[in-house]
Scaffold this motif. Sequence first.
Motif, mmCIF file in Angstrom:
data_model
loop_
_atom_site.group_PDB
_atom_site.id
_atom_site.type_symbol
_atom_site.label_atom_id
_atom_site.label_comp_id
_atom_site.label_asym_id
_atom_site.label_seq_id
_atom_site.Cartn_x
_atom_site.Cartn_y
_atom_site.Cartn_z
ATOM 1 N N GLU A 95 0.867 -1.164 0.000
ATOM 2 C CA GLU A 95 0.000 0.000 0.000
ATOM 3 C C GLU A 95 0.912 1.224 0.000
ATOM 4 N N LEU A 96 0.851 2.007 -1.079
ATOM 5 C CA LEU A 96 1.804 3.090 -1.298
ATOM 6 C C LEU A 96 1.299 4.407 -0.712
ATOM 7 N N THR A 97 2.196 5.110 -0.070
ATOM 8 C CA THR A 97 1.880 6.425 0.481
ATOM 9 C C THR A 97 2.429 7.531 -0.397
ATOM 10 N N TYR A 98 3.640 7.349 -0.931
ATOM 11 C CA TYR A 98 4.186 8.356 -1.831
ATOM 12 C C TYR A 98 5.167 7.731 -2.801
ATOM 13 N N ILE A 99 5.385 8.426 -3.924
ATOM 14 C CA ILE A 99 6.424 8.098 -4.906
ATOM 15 C C ILE A 99 7.201 9.377 -5.148
ATOM 16 N N SER A 100 8.514 9.321 -4.980
ATOM 17 C CA SER A 100 9.340 10.509 -5.062
ATOM 18 C C SER A 100 10.477 10.311 -6.053
ATOM 19 N N SER A 116 0.852 -1.258 -11.390
ATOM 20 C CA SER A 116 0.274 -2.564 -11.703
ATOM 21 C C SER A 116 -0.100 -3.236 -10.390
ATOM 22 N N MET A 117 -1.218 -3.928 -10.396
ATOM 23 C CA MET A 117 -1.649 -4.684 -9.218
ATOM 24 C C MET A 117 -1.507 -6.182 -9.429
ATOM 25 N N ASN A 118 -1.003 -6.576 -10.618
ATOM 26 C CA ASN A 118 -0.889 -8.003 -10.943
ATOM 27 C C ASN A 118 0.478 -8.314 -11.542
ATOM 28 N N TYR A 119 1.504 -7.717 -10.936
ATOM 29 C CA TYR A 119 2.898 -8.012 -11.284
ATOM 30 C C TYR A 119 3.226 -7.731 -12.756
ATOM 31 N N GLY A 120 2.723 -6.603 -13.232
ATOM 32 C CA GLY A 120 3.096 -6.126 -14.556
ATOM 33 C C GLY A 120 2.258 -6.642 -15.704
ATOM 34 N N GLU A 121 1.206 -7.401 -15.433
ATOM 35 C CA GLU A 121 0.359 -7.903 -16.530
ATOM 36 C C GLU A 121 -0.460 -6.767 -17.137
ATOM 37 N N THR A 122 -1.001 -5.915 -16.306
ATOM 38 C CA THR A 122 -1.761 -4.755 -16.788
ATOM 39 C C THR A 122 -1.326 -3.532 -15.988
ATOM 40 N N TRP A 123 -1.520 -2.344 -16.577
ATOM 41 C CA TRP A 123 -1.082 -1.101 -15.956
ATOM 42 C C TRP A 123 -2.227 -0.103 -15.880
ATOM 43 N N LEU A 124 -2.260 0.640 -14.780
ATOM 44 C CA LEU A 124 -3.283 1.649 -14.554
ATOM 45 C C LEU A 124 -2.616 2.999 -14.307
ATOM 46 N N PRO A 188 -12.785 0.784 0.957
ATOM 47 C CA PRO A 188 -12.225 -0.189 0.008
ATOM 48 C C PRO A 188 -11.734 0.457 -1.278
ATOM 49 N N VAL A 189 -12.360 1.564 -1.681
ATOM 50 C CA VAL A 189 -11.954 2.249 -2.910
ATOM 51 C C VAL A 189 -10.521 2.751 -2.792
ATOM 52 N N LEU A 190 -10.194 3.427 -1.677
ATOM 53 C CA LEU A 190 -8.846 3.954 -1.508
ATOM 54 C C LEU A 190 -7.836 2.860 -1.174
ATOM 55 N N GLN A 191 -8.277 1.821 -0.475
ATOM 56 C CA GLN A 191 -7.384 0.695 -0.209
ATOM 57 C C GLN A 191 -6.930 0.069 -1.528
ATOM 58 N N ASP A 192 -7.862 -0.036 -2.462
ATOM 59 C CA ASP A 192 -7.533 -0.554 -3.784
ATOM 60 C C ASP A 192 -6.666 0.450 -4.555
ATOM 61 N N GLY A 233 7.465 5.224 -0.606
ATOM 62 C CA GLY A 233 7.051 4.982 0.768
ATOM 63 C C GLY A 233 5.858 4.063 0.793
ATOM 64 N N ALA A 234 5.963 2.951 1.537
ATOM 65 C CA ALA A 234 4.916 1.936 1.461
ATOM 66 C C ALA A 234 4.905 1.047 2.695
ATOM 67 N N ALA A 235 3.801 0.349 2.850
ATOM 68 C CA ALA A 235 3.661 -0.677 3.878
ATOM 69 C C ALA A 235 3.124 -1.933 3.211
ATOM 70 N N ALA A 236 3.552 -3.093 3.672
ATOM 71 C CA ALA A 236 3.100 -4.349 3.086
ATOM 72 C C ALA A 236 1.584 -4.432 3.128
ATOM 73 N N SER A 237 0.994 -4.886 2.045
ATOM 74 C CA SER A 237 -0.463 -4.934 1.924
ATOM 75 C C SER A 237 -0.970 -6.317 2.286
ATOM 76 N N ALA A 238 -1.886 -6.357 3.234
ATOM 77 C CA ALA A 238 -2.548 -7.608 3.610
ATOM 78 C C ALA A 238 -3.797 -7.242 4.388
ATOM 79 N N THR A 239 -4.851 -8.044 4.273
ATOM 80 C CA THR A 239 -6.100 -7.767 4.976
ATOM 81 C C THR A 239 -5.878 -7.718 6.472
#
Length: 252
Positions: A95-100, A116-124, A188-192, A233-239
């Motif tokens: 879960e990303l907080t910033y990109i610098s 990408s949320m699927n290891y580079g298969e698709t990009w948003l 859930p929208v922002l978590q995604d 800047g990020a934290a590992a993502s898990a429910t």
Amino acid sequence: MLLLLLVLLCRTAIGRTSPLLEDDPCYDDTGLPLRCIPDFVNAAFGRVVVASSSEPTNPARYLTDLNNPSNVTCWTSDPAETVVNLTLSLGKKYELTYISLQFCGPKPDSLAIYKSMNYGETWLPFQYYSSQCRRVFGKSPNVPLTRSNEQESLCADARIGIEPSTGGRVAFSTLEGRPSAYDFDNSPVLQDWVTATDIRVVLVRVHPWSMGTLSPNDTESNSVYSVSDLAIGAAASATATRPVAGWTAKVP
């Protein structure tokens, strides 16, 4: 006797936690997940960046090495390339907080950040920067954010404000200005929105298009990109390790 032995084995197995979870503060002694705040890290540090263009003496590994102000190392693109991609695999979901991006040379006029949320298969699209948002990316600049569009990518001018002629920085805060940021745990929208496995930075143009420039493929002098540091800047993502409501981190 055999039945009693099987019962004892089952009880032992149920009461034993995985060695991987024994020291994890996000799980209890029985292996059940707990609500906690995961460690905040620079997810880019030391990881491999794949650059579509590089000068041999200024390789892409300089983007994610130790950022030492007294010994600055800079990745530099090939002057022959106008558009350059920098692609970084994070290795798992974060879960990303910033990109610098810290630049050695002038900040580019136009760049885009994708995830990408699927290891580079698709990009948003994640964020766009340009002094000419409509012309370069077909986006209206500085669109107001509401709860109905807070998961959309925006376009802004990264060169606004007092900046040094070289050595400036572009910092994208993933939750800034998004209405549900302070109720992140229940959104859930922002978590995604902040979740990613890979990041791609597309450096589109060093200088703004002049009135006489009709094509983004036109060549121009001094079209070299140079970056000293890429930080995420990020934290590992898990429910189980969802950050507490309102948790944010400032761009350093």
